[in-house]
Design an enzyme around this catalytic site. Structure first.
Site, PDB file in Angstrom:
ATOM      1  N   ARG A  44      37.170  39.895  32.253  1.00 32.97           N
ATOM      2  CA  ARG A  44      37.280  39.015  33.419  1.00 32.97           C
ATOM      3  C   ARG A  44      35.912  38.593  33.929  1.00 32.97           C
ATOM      4  O   ARG A  44      34.889  39.231  33.647  1.00 32.97           O
ATOM      5  CB  ARG A  44      38.032  39.732  34.545  1.00 32.97           C
ATOM      6  CG  ARG A  44      37.314  40.980  35.020  1.00 32.97           C
ATOM      7  CD  ARG A  44      37.822  41.533  36.318  1.00 32.97           C
ATOM      8  NE  ARG A  44      37.143  42.787  36.643  1.00 32.97           N
ATOM      9  CZ  ARG A  44      35.938  42.868  37.173  1.00 32.97           C
ATOM     10  NH1 ARG A  44      35.257  41.762  37.443  1.00 32.97           N
ATOM     11  NH2 ARG A  44      35.385  44.047  37.440  1.00 32.97           N
TER      12      ARG A  44
ATOM     13  N   GLY B 229      39.682  38.068  39.639  1.00 32.46           N
ATOM     14  CA  GLY B 229      38.889  37.950  38.421  1.00 32.46           C
ATOM     15  C   GLY B 229      39.801  37.550  37.286  1.00 32.46           C
ATOM     16  O   GLY B 229      40.886  38.133  37.131  1.00 32.46           O
TER      17      GLY B 229
ATOM     18  N   CYS C  14      32.132  44.196  43.836  1.00 33.71           N
ATOM     19  CA  CYS C  14      31.940  42.802  43.413  1.00 33.71           C
ATOM     20  C   CYS C  14      30.474  42.394  43.459  1.00 33.71           C
ATOM     21  O   CYS C  14      30.157  41.199  43.452  1.00 33.71           O
ATOM     22  CB  CYS C  14      32.793  41.857  44.261  1.00 33.71           C
ATOM     23  SG  CYS C  14      34.560  42.208  44.161  1.00 33.71           S
TER      24      CYS C  14
END
Length: 223
Positions: A65, A133, A162
């Site tokens: 991702r 994602g 993140c």
């Protein structure tokens, strides 16, 4: 459910959806404790050594991702909408549809979520409650969203969530001050995703879709 078997399942379903051997599919699950590193992940955002993670019972995996580092675990509802991108839209519209669904679910509790494209996620009062994602191949995305319902927020101390420094992470339970079972959120999120993507979903028995045995996956198909 283990992260690696889920990714393998998603990849298989993506191939089938892309070749039109299977209708678009939505998976909903909770993961065993795991930290995943996305394509943009920086090693400095992992604050624990692999040995410390193993001792804590937390797995570490590289994910296909987009995005940086995140945590998945019990109490977090993960949704993987394996829906082909529409002809005139792209991945941004796909993520925005997921965000719309999450914001609708939160609104049911009187919570006002905000989607931020520059810091992808749904935020409430400066804290992230849901992360996104995806990875797209043959115009079919996998991965998706992770909504903190009853997640142990202390687990995020192992990472810079993140890759965003100085921002808090929260959960529905923390925001409401009362425990919210993940099981009660599953039908709410499924219905909201159905509306956001403008699809009709029908539930399918897990054994029909999963090559891995788990009771944590709810499988739904677009009709």
């Amino acid at each position: 459910m283990g992260f690696v078997p889920t990714v393998a399942l998603q990849e298989r379903l993506r191939q089938e959806v892309a070749s039109r051997a299977r209708r678009p599919t939505l998976l909903l699950c909770e993961h065993d404790p795991v930290i995943t590193m996305g394509r943009s992940a920086r090693p400095k955002n992992l604050l624990c050594s692999p040995e410390d993670l193993a001792a804590a019972g937390v797995q570490l995996h590289v994910a296909s991702r987009g995005g940086d580092v995140t945590y998945h675990g019990p109490g977090q509802l993960v949704a993987y909408p394996i829906f082909p991108l529409r002809a005139k839209t792209g991945v941004v519209a796909h993520v925005e549809a997921m965000a719309k669904a999450v914001i609708a679910v939160l609104a049911g509790w009187g919570l006002r979520g905000e989607f931020r494209r520059d810091e992808p996620g749904v935020w409430i009062n400066g804290a992230k409650v849901c992360a996104f994602g995806v990875h797209v191949r043959r115009r079919v995305p996998i991965h998706g969203l992770a909504l903190n319902v009853q997640t142990d927020l202390a687990a995020f101390n192992m990472i810079v969530p993140c890759g965003i420094v100085g921002k808090a992470v929260t959960s529905v339970t923390a925001l409401l001050g009362e425990p919210i079972p993940v099981s009660s959120v599953v039908p709410l999120l499924a219905a909201a995703l159905s509306e956001a993507f403008e699809v009709v979903l029908e539930e399918v028995h897990e054994s029909v879709i999963a090559g891995v045995a788990t009771s944590a996956v709810s499988s739904l198909l677009q009709t």
